[in-house]
Design a protein around this motif. Structure first.
Motif, mmCIF file in Angstrom:
data_model
loop_
_atom_site.group_PDB
_atom_site.id
_atom_site.type_symbol
_atom_site.label_atom_id
_atom_site.label_comp_id
_atom_site.label_asym_id
_atom_site.label_seq_id
_atom_site.Cartn_x
_atom_site.Cartn_y
_atom_site.Cartn_z
ATOM 1 N N HIS A 216 70.379 43.344 22.504
ATOM 2 C CA HIS A 216 70.012 44.132 23.679
ATOM 3 C C HIS A 216 68.510 44.383 23.710
ATOM 4 O O HIS A 216 67.838 44.397 22.675
ATOM 5 C CB HIS A 216 70.742 45.480 23.682
ATOM 6 N N TYR A 217 68.019 44.606 24.933
ATOM 7 C CA TYR A 217 66.642 45.030 25.160
ATOM 8 C C TYR A 217 66.578 46.562 25.130
ATOM 9 O O TYR A 217 67.600 47.246 25.254
ATOM 10 C CB TYR A 217 66.150 44.542 26.529
ATOM 11 N N TRP A 218 65.358 47.086 25.003
ATOM 12 C CA TRP A 218 65.182 48.531 25.113
ATOM 13 C C TRP A 218 65.709 49.032 26.455
ATOM 14 O O TRP A 218 66.336 50.093 26.536
ATOM 15 C CB TRP A 218 63.705 48.902 24.995
ATOM 16 N N MET A 219 65.465 48.281 27.507
ATOM 17 C CA MET A 219 65.852 48.731 28.847
ATOM 18 C C MET A 219 67.366 48.806 29.015
ATOM 19 O O MET A 219 67.855 49.562 29.848
ATOM 20 C CB MET A 219 65.236 47.820 29.912
ATOM 21 N N ASP A 220 68.114 48.035 28.228
ATOM 22 C CA ASP A 220 69.578 48.132 28.282
ATOM 23 C C ASP A 220 70.029 49.527 27.850
ATOM 24 O O ASP A 220 70.937 50.115 28.451
ATOM 25 C CB ASP A 220 70.216 47.083 27.370
ATOM 26 N N ALA A 221 69.380 50.054 26.808
ATOM 27 C CA ALA A 221 69.707 51.404 26.342
ATOM 28 C C ALA A 221 69.201 52.458 27.317
ATOM 29 O O ALA A 221 69.850 53.486 27.535
ATOM 30 C CB ALA A 221 69.110 51.642 24.957
ATOM 31 N N MET A 222 68.049 52.212 27.938
ATOM 32 C CA MET A 222 67.501 53.173 28.901
ATOM 33 C C MET A 222 68.395 53.297 30.127
ATOM 34 O O MET A 222 68.650 54.411 30.620
ATOM 35 C CB MET A 222 66.095 52.738 29.304
ATOM 36 N N VAL A 223 68.901 52.182 30.626
ATOM 37 C CA VAL A 223 69.796 52.219 31.787
ATOM 38 C C VAL A 223 71.106 52.909 31.420
ATOM 39 O O VAL A 223 71.653 53.701 32.205
ATOM 40 C CB VAL A 223 70.047 50.800 32.321
ATOM 41 N N ALA A 224 71.628 52.635 30.222
ATOM 42 C CA ALA A 224 72.859 53.299 29.781
ATOM 43 C C ALA A 224 72.660 54.805 29.698
ATOM 44 O O ALA A 224 73.540 55.593 30.089
ATOM 45 C CB ALA A 224 73.291 52.749 28.422
ATOM 46 N N THR A 225 71.505 55.234 29.211
ATOM 47 C CA THR A 225 71.207 56.671 29.120
ATOM 48 C C THR A 225 71.144 57.303 30.506
ATOM 49 O O THR A 225 71.655 58.413 30.721
ATOM 50 C CB THR A 225 69.873 56.887 28.390
ATOM 51 N N ALA A 226 70.536 56.606 31.449
ATOM 52 C CA ALA A 226 70.442 57.139 32.816
ATOM 53 C C ALA A 226 71.826 57.279 33.445
ATOM 54 O O ALA A 226 72.130 58.304 34.076
ATOM 55 C CB ALA A 226 69.558 56.226 33.663
ATOM 56 N N LEU A 228 74.676 57.611 31.893
ATOM 57 C CA LEU A 228 75.387 58.690 31.202
ATOM 58 C C LEU A 228 74.895 60.043 31.694
ATOM 59 O O LEU A 228 75.699 60.975 31.876
ATOM 60 C CB LEU A 228 75.195 58.563 29.689
ATOM 61 N N GLY A 229 73.592 60.166 31.902
ATOM 62 C CA GLY A 229 73.056 61.427 32.413
ATOM 63 C C GLY A 229 73.640 61.790 33.769
ATOM 64 O O GLY A 229 73.963 62.951 34.030
ATOM 65 N N ILE A 230 73.789 60.794 34.636
ATOM 66 C CA ILE A 230 74.389 61.041 35.957
ATOM 67 C C ILE A 230 75.845 61.473 35.803
ATOM 68 O O ILE A 230 76.305 62.419 36.456
ATOM 69 C CB ILE A 230 74.279 59.781 36.832
ATOM 70 N N ALA A 231 76.580 60.779 34.934
ATOM 71 C CA ALA A 231 77.993 61.128 34.720
ATOM 72 C C ALA A 231 78.132 62.542 34.173
ATOM 73 O O ALA A 231 79.006 63.307 34.603
ATOM 74 C CB ALA A 231 78.638 60.120 33.763
ATOM 75 N N LEU A 232 77.255 62.935 33.255
ATOM 76 C CA LEU A 232 77.317 64.282 32.681
ATOM 77 C C LEU A 232 76.931 65.344 33.712
ATOM 78 O O LEU A 232 77.436 66.473 33.661
ATOM 79 C CB LEU A 232 76.391 64.376 31.471
ATOM 80 N N ALA A 233 76.051 64.989 34.631
ATOM 81 C CA ALA A 233 75.654 65.946 35.668
ATOM 82 C C ALA A 233 76.776 66.179 36.670
ATOM 83 O O ALA A 233 76.925 67.287 37.210
ATOM 84 C CB ALA A 233 74.403 65.445 36.385
ATOM 85 N N VAL A 234 77.577 65.146 36.921
ATOM 86 C CA VAL A 234 78.665 65.254 37.903
ATOM 87 C C VAL A 234 79.921 65.845 37.275
ATOM 88 O O VAL A 234 80.610 66.682 37.882
ATOM 89 C CB VAL A 234 78.968 63.864 38.506
ATOM 90 N N ILE A 235 80.235 65.423 36.056
ATOM 91 C CA ILE A 235 81.453 65.884 35.371
ATOM 92 C C ILE A 235 81.041 66.954 34.378
ATOM 93 O O ILE A 235 80.495 66.664 33.312
ATOM 94 C CB ILE A 235 82.156 64.708 34.660
ATOM 95 N N ARG A 236 81.293 68.191 34.706
ATOM 96 C CA ARG A 236 80.768 69.302 33.939
ATOM 97 C C ARG A 236 81.598 69.578 32.691
ATOM 98 O O ARG A 236 82.804 69.343 32.652
ATOM 99 C CB ARG A 236 80.708 70.568 34.802
ATOM 100 N N VAL A 237 80.938 70.135 31.691
ATOM 101 C CA VAL A 237 81.587 70.527 30.440
ATOM 102 C C VAL A 237 82.556 71.669 30.721
ATOM 103 O O VAL A 237 82.245 72.575 31.499
ATOM 104 C CB VAL A 237 80.533 70.991 29.413
ATOM 105 N N PRO A 238 83.767 71.650 30.125
ATOM 106 C CA PRO A 238 84.708 72.763 30.343
ATOM 107 C C PRO A 238 84.122 74.076 29.857
ATOM 108 O O PRO A 238 83.556 74.154 28.775
ATOM 109 C CB PRO A 238 85.935 72.350 29.522
ATOM 110 N N GLN A 239 84.269 75.108 30.701
ATOM 111 C CA GLN A 239 83.733 76.422 30.377
ATOM 112 C C GLN A 239 84.789 77.243 29.646
ATOM 113 O O GLN A 239 85.987 77.029 29.816
ATOM 114 C CB GLN A 239 83.307 77.152 31.652
ATOM 115 N N PRO A 240 84.356 78.221 28.805
ATOM 116 C CA PRO A 240 85.318 79.097 28.138
ATOM 117 C C PRO A 240 86.169 79.844 29.156
ATOM 118 O O PRO A 240 85.674 80.267 30.200
ATOM 119 C CB PRO A 240 84.436 80.070 27.349
ATOM 120 N N THR A 241 87.461 79.992 28.877
ATOM 121 C CA THR A 241 88.349 80.712 29.786
ATOM 122 C C THR A 241 88.078 82.209 29.713
ATOM 123 O O THR A 241 87.429 82.702 28.793
ATOM 124 C CB THR A 241 89.818 80.462 29.401
#
Length: 270
Positions: A216-226, A228-241
């Motif tokens: 892989h190239y460095w940019m392959d990891a950079m695109v994967a990180t981007a 993942l960041g979008i997915a984490l921003a849309v799908i939120r971490v479960p909050q304490p009940t």
């Protein structure tokens, strides 16, 4: 009966563990869809090599370090190169599966969140695979890199012309890195150990491995990180009940607030 002595009801905020058979079918189905989607890129060999040249030039324009600088660290001896190839071939899927199994058994709410994020990341990765076929740096003559898997072993790929099990022209983004980063983030979020940030060593080692082995190239990891960041921003971490938060506040309350009040007899002063 006093309300303080009545049996407590089941916590309404607790997350039920999803049905196991359904989850197995869902994960297997997502994996098959991803494998089929990657195979759609086959046959685009000339375009994949043209894109490889573009990525190599973009990285030099951005003054990113050469992938060769990482590979040179692995080529000091056969052992390091062999270990890197072994890590690339054997850790990717088992580590992710073990991560999901542990969350399923111990943190059901976090399991659902992590499974959704991984599914979103994997699905989003199909778009670059389809519209931007990319030959890995080990195939790019201009890179001057060694195919460490071919030279030192073990290798998970056969000759591109006859390899029907994988698509070697789907280098961007690197799901090896994207999944490893999500495993680390998921374990940091779902655990409370003071050493939990050490899980970041997994994506760090994975990054060194995928670049150093010229997969892989460095940019392959950079695109994967981007992605993942979008997915984490849309799908939120479960909050304490609310129930869990209440218990936490109880633990932090001063001891005197927990002392039972003395019973006062009505009319005792008469």
């Amino acid at each position: 009966m006093n309300a303080r002595t009545e049996p407590s009801e089941a916590e309404p905020g607790a997350t039920a563990r999803p049905p196991l058979v359904r989850e197995l079918l869902l994960v297997v189905g997502l994996f098959l869809v991803y494998k089929v989607g990657r195979q759609l890129v086959t046959g685009h060999t000339p375009e994949a090599f043209r894109n490889a040249g573009r990525v190599w030039d973009w990285e030099r324009a951005l003054h990113l370090p050469s992938e060769g600088s990482v590979q040179s660290l692995l080529l000091h001896g056969d052992t390091l190169a062999h270990l890197a190839n072994t890590y690339y071939a054997t850790v990717h899927f088992p580590a992710t599966v073990a991560f999901l199994v542990w969350l399923y058994l111990k943190r059901p709410a976090h399991y659902v969140w992590a499974r959704r994020v991984l599914a979103a990341l994997t699905g989003a990765a199909l778009v670059p695979h389809l519209v931007f076929p990319l030959a890995p740096p080990r195939m790019l003559a201009a890179a001057g890199l060694v195919d460490t898997a071919k030279v030192y072993g073990p290798s998970v790929y056969g000759p591109p012309q006859t390899d029907t099990l994988s698509n070697q022209f789907a280098a961007m983004p690197s799901l090896h890195f994207g999944w490893a980063l999500m495993v680390a983030i998921g374990l940091i979020v779902a655990t409370r150990s003071r050493l939990r940030r050490l899980w970041l060593l997994h994506p760090l080692v994975t990054l060194v491995v995928i670049v150093g082995t010229a997969n892989h190239y460095w940019m392959d990891a950079m695109v994967a990180t981007a992605l993942l960041g979008i997915a984490l921003a849309v799908i939120r971490v479960p909050q304490p009940t609310a129930t869990t938060a209440g218990r936490a506040q109880e633990k932090l309350a001063p001891a005197e607030h927990k002392k039972p009040k003395k019973n006062v007899l009505v009319g005792a002063a008469r």
